[in-house]
Design a protein around this motif. Sequence first.
Motif, short mmCIF file in Angstrom:
data_model
loop_
_atom_site.label_atom_id
_atom_site.label_comp_id
_atom_site.label_asym_id
_atom_site.label_seq_id
_atom_site.Cartn_x
_atom_site.Cartn_y
_atom_site.Cartn_z
N ASN A 202 0.81 -1.22 0.00
CA ASN A 202 0.00 0.00 0.00
C ASN A 202 0.85 1.28 0.00
N GLY A 203 2.17 1.11 -0.11
CA GLY A 203 3.05 2.27 -0.15
C GLY A 203 3.32 2.89 1.21
N VAL A 204 3.12 2.11 2.27
CA VAL A 204 3.30 2.63 3.64
C VAL A 204 4.54 1.99 4.26
N LEU A 205 5.41 2.82 4.83
CA LEU A 205 6.56 2.33 5.58
C LEU A 205 6.17 2.25 7.05
N ARG A 206 6.20 1.02 7.62
CA ARG A 206 5.64 0.81 8.96
C ARG A 206 6.66 1.00 10.09
N TYR A 207 7.89 1.26 9.77
CA TYR A 207 8.94 1.49 10.78
C TYR A 207 9.13 0.30 11.70
N ASN A 208 8.78 -0.89 11.22
CA ASN A 208 9.09 -2.11 11.96
C ASN A 208 10.35 -2.69 11.34
N PHE A 209 11.50 -2.31 11.88
CA PHE A 209 12.78 -2.73 11.33
C PHE A 209 13.37 -3.90 12.11
N GLY A 210 12.50 -4.72 12.70
CA GLY A 210 12.96 -5.93 13.38
C GLY A 210 14.02 -5.65 14.43
N PRO A 211 15.14 -6.40 14.41
CA PRO A 211 16.17 -6.25 15.44
C PRO A 211 16.77 -4.84 15.50
N LEU A 212 16.71 -4.10 14.40
CA LEU A 212 17.28 -2.75 14.40
C LEU A 212 16.53 -1.82 15.36
N ASN A 213 15.27 -2.15 15.66
CA ASN A 213 14.48 -1.30 16.55
C ASN A 213 14.87 -1.48 18.02
N GLY A 214 15.62 -2.53 18.31
CA GLY A 214 15.98 -2.82 19.70
C GLY A 214 17.05 -1.89 20.23
N GLU A 215 17.31 -2.04 21.51
CA GLU A 215 18.27 -1.17 22.20
C GLU A 215 19.66 -1.24 21.56
N ASN A 216 20.04 -2.45 21.14
CA ASN A 216 21.36 -2.63 20.52
C ASN A 216 21.27 -2.78 19.00
N GLY A 217 20.20 -2.24 18.40
CA GLY A 217 20.06 -2.30 16.95
C GLY A 217 21.21 -1.64 16.22
N TRP A 218 21.72 -0.55 16.80
CA TRP A 218 22.85 0.15 16.17
C TRP A 218 24.10 -0.72 16.13
N ARG A 219 24.28 -1.56 17.15
CA ARG A 219 25.43 -2.46 17.14
C ARG A 219 25.29 -3.51 16.04
N ARG A 220 24.07 -4.01 15.87
CA ARG A 220 23.84 -5.00 14.82
C ARG A 220 24.14 -4.39 13.45
N LEU A 221 23.73 -3.14 13.26
CA LEU A 221 24.01 -2.47 12.00
C LEU A 221 25.52 -2.33 11.79
N ASN A 222 26.24 -2.00 12.83
CA ASN A 222 27.70 -1.88 12.73
C ASN A 222 28.34 -3.20 12.34
N VAL A 223 27.88 -4.29 12.95
CA VAL A 223 28.41 -5.61 12.61
C VAL A 223 28.15 -5.93 11.14
N LEU A 224 26.91 -5.73 10.71
CA LEU A 224 26.48 -6.15 9.39
C LEU A 224 27.17 -5.37 8.28
N THR A 225 27.48 -4.10 8.52
CA THR A 225 28.01 -3.26 7.46
C THR A 225 29.54 -3.24 7.39
N THR A 226 30.20 -4.08 8.19
CA THR A 226 31.67 -4.05 8.21
C THR A 226 32.30 -5.42 7.94
N ARG A 227 31.64 -6.24 7.11
CA ARG A 227 32.13 -7.60 6.88
C ARG A 227 32.97 -7.75 5.61
N ALA A 228 33.04 -6.71 4.76
CA ALA A 228 33.67 -6.86 3.44
C ALA A 228 35.09 -6.35 3.42
N ARG A 229 35.95 -7.05 2.66
CA ARG A 229 37.34 -6.61 2.49
C ARG A 229 37.50 -5.73 1.25
N GLN A 230 36.82 -6.10 0.15
CA GLN A 230 37.04 -5.40 -1.12
C GLN A 230 35.81 -4.63 -1.61
N GLY A 231 34.64 -5.23 -1.48
CA GLY A 231 33.45 -4.58 -2.01
C GLY A 231 32.19 -5.01 -1.29
#
Length: 260
Positions: A202-231
């Motif tokens: 329906n074109g609606v963003l519900r802001y339910n971002f799963g684990p990212l919504n939790g207290e340590n969601g920012w840590r999970r994002l940091n882990v996920l976005t730093t796994r690559a060596r080249q690309g």
Amino acid sequence: GRQLVVVGDPKQLPPTNFFSVMSGTVAAPTDEDGVPLFEDSESILEEFMGSGSPRTRLRWHYRSAHESLISFSNVSFYDAGLYTFPSPETAGYAAGLSFEYVEDGVYEGKGLNLAEARRVADAVVRHAKEHPETSLGVGTFNLRQQLAIQDELEARRRADPSLEPFFARDREEPFFVKNLENIQGDERDVIFLSVTYAKDANGVLRYNFGPLNGENGWRRLNVLTTRARQGMRVFSSMRGEEINPTHAASQGPRLLREFL
């Protein structure tokens, strides 16, 4: 003992009950999509940090061969204090961070974006055919999307047996698909990231971002976005500006907006 050295990263995840939940030994609460919410355990590292022990930060960042791979994390989590190595290579298949918009992607609820899963699976097959010598991993923002991508890849592998050598488990760095609860510690030459969350049918963003919504969601994002060596290629069915930071209940979604 007269001396003790404790090493770790307080900007990444403490131990969680992910494996206990997945093995069925512990029941976990779920979010409104029915996705399990994993609990973080007490961190021995943070206990020592709180005790007033002297500490220092290791600042040389060795993993990223391209500065763009660590730039967001360096600025957002490490006070821009990491020493990184500028890359002479600015073009080519695995040169740093890139964004791929999945125009037909829709968040279907319960942690699933099937169009995005298919797009990622297609990219994995293309990588296996064109760059088999380059190690690859796929990261997702939840378990349901991880399983969807694995299912899509199973179908493609059955249809084309010539792909099998790339997926062999005895490779030095075998291919994987993991979610943000169990990808910590892994690294590969190239990482594909499936953001999953987006507007619904329906074109609606519900802001339910799963684990990212939790207290340590920012840590999970940091882990996920730093796994690559080249690309790292980020597959997303939404753009950063679609996330209104005033509607975000925690730090995780606001940082996701900045990352995108």
